[in-house]
Design an enzyme around this catalytic site. Structure first.
Site, PDB file in Angstrom:
ATOM      1  CB  CYS A   6      29.263  -7.033 -27.747  1.00  0.00           C
ATOM      2  SG  CYS A   6      28.210  -5.751 -27.036  1.00  0.00           S
ATOM      3  CG  HIS A  95      33.852   3.486 -30.931  1.00  0.00           C
ATOM      4  ND1 HIS A  95      32.635   3.120 -31.459  1.00  0.00           N
ATOM      5  CD2 HIS A  95      34.510   4.136 -31.912  1.00  0.00           C
ATOM      6  CE1 HIS A  95      32.565   3.531 -32.715  1.00  0.00           C
ATOM      7  NE2 HIS A  95      33.688   4.161 -33.019  1.00  0.00           N
ATOM      8  CG  HIS A  97      38.249   7.118 -32.542  1.00  0.00           C
ATOM      9  ND1 HIS A  97      38.697   6.208 -33.464  1.00  0.00           N
ATOM     10  CD2 HIS A  97      36.909   7.206 -32.719  1.00  0.00           C
ATOM     11  CE1 HIS A  97      37.677   5.757 -34.188  1.00  0.00           C
ATOM     12  NE2 HIS A  97      36.584   6.352 -33.765  1.00  0.00           N
TER      13      HIS A  97
HETATM   14  P1  5GP Z   1      34.039   4.781 -36.014  1.00  0.00           P
HETATM   15  O1  5GP Z   1      34.201   5.195 -37.441  1.00  0.00           O
HETATM   16  O2  5GP Z   1      32.815   3.914 -35.821  1.00  0.00           O
HETATM   17  O3  5GP Z   1      34.115   5.924 -35.055  1.00  0.00           O
HETATM   18  O4  5GP Z   1      35.308   3.913 -35.661  1.00  0.00           O
HETATM   19  C1  5GP Z   1      35.331   2.526 -35.700  1.00  0.00           C
HETATM   20  C2  5GP Z   1      36.782   2.139 -35.624  1.00  0.00           C
HETATM   21  O5  5GP Z   1      36.839   0.750 -35.322  1.00  0.00           O
HETATM   22  C3  5GP Z   1      37.551   2.339 -36.933  1.00  0.00           C
HETATM   23  O6  5GP Z   1      38.647   3.217 -36.695  1.00  0.00           O
HETATM   24  C4  5GP Z   1      37.999   0.932 -37.324  1.00  0.00           C
HETATM   25  O7  5GP Z   1      39.312   0.910 -37.859  1.00  0.00           O
HETATM   26  C5  5GP Z   1      37.915   0.181 -36.010  1.00  0.00           C
HETATM   27  N1  5GP Z   1      37.579  -1.225 -36.133  1.00  0.00           N
HETATM   28  C6  5GP Z   1      36.580  -1.755 -36.876  1.00  0.00           C
HETATM   29  N2  5GP Z   1      36.525  -3.084 -36.718  1.00  0.00           N
HETATM   30  C7  5GP Z   1      37.513  -3.396 -35.839  1.00  0.00           C
HETATM   31  C8  5GP Z   1      37.950  -4.641 -35.273  1.00  0.00           C
HETATM   32  O8  5GP Z   1      37.412  -5.715 -35.529  1.00  0.00           O
HETATM   33  N3  5GP Z   1      39.000  -4.570 -34.400  1.00  0.00           N
HETATM   34  C9  5GP Z   1      39.609  -3.396 -34.063  1.00  0.00           C
HETATM   35  N4  5GP Z   1      40.640  -3.451 -33.221  1.00  0.00           N
HETATM   36  N5  5GP Z   1      39.211  -2.203 -34.592  1.00  0.00           N
HETATM   37  C10 5GP Z   1      38.180  -2.216 -35.459  1.00  0.00           C
HETATM   38 ZN    ZN Z   2      28.211  -3.925 -28.447  1.00  0.00          ZN
END
Ligand code: 5GP
Ligand code: ZN
Length: 104
Positions: A6, A95, A97
């Protein structure tokens, strides 16, 4: 709300933004696991695919990904959702990827 995505959507935290429209923001993952690793997020806060109405939002994320891959001439790619802690979800703002190319 204490949600990093957010804050990125609201431009309160910096991010390398690669695409934006009315409903969606896309930015580079801070720890890329492929040559192209983009996170595509809805601008509204919704926790995960498990959340109510997520199916109405996912279409926007996919459309944004298709616009990005077309614009950047990406021919093969992966779209991935991690759902819940046990599913590898670390950030509780829905999110998707977008991954392409070799690990870097
Ligand atoms: P999840 O494991 O929740 O599917 O993926 C979260 C992703 O967010 C991870 O790949 C991590 O590297 C990325 N991420 C976490 N914090 C940040 C941030 O502050 N900025 C960006 N650009 N990516 C983030
Ligand atoms: Zn949020």
């Amino acid at each position: 709300m204490d949600c990093i995505f957010c804050k990125i959507v609201n431009k309160e935290l910096p991010a390398d933004i690669v695409y934006e429209n009315e409903n969606v923001l896309a930015f580079k993952d801070i720890h890329p696991k492929a040559a192209v690793h983009i996170l595509v997020v809805p601008k509204i806060h919704i926790e995960s695919i498990n959340s109510e109405n997520s199916e109405n939002i996912v279409g926007d994320l996919i459309l944004a990904a298709k616009n990005i891959i077309k614009r950047d001439n990406i021919t093969g790619y992966k779209l991935l959702f991690n759902i819940g802690r046990e599913g590898g979800q670390m950030v509780d703002h829905l999110h998707m990827h977008l991954l392409a190319g070799n690990p870097s």
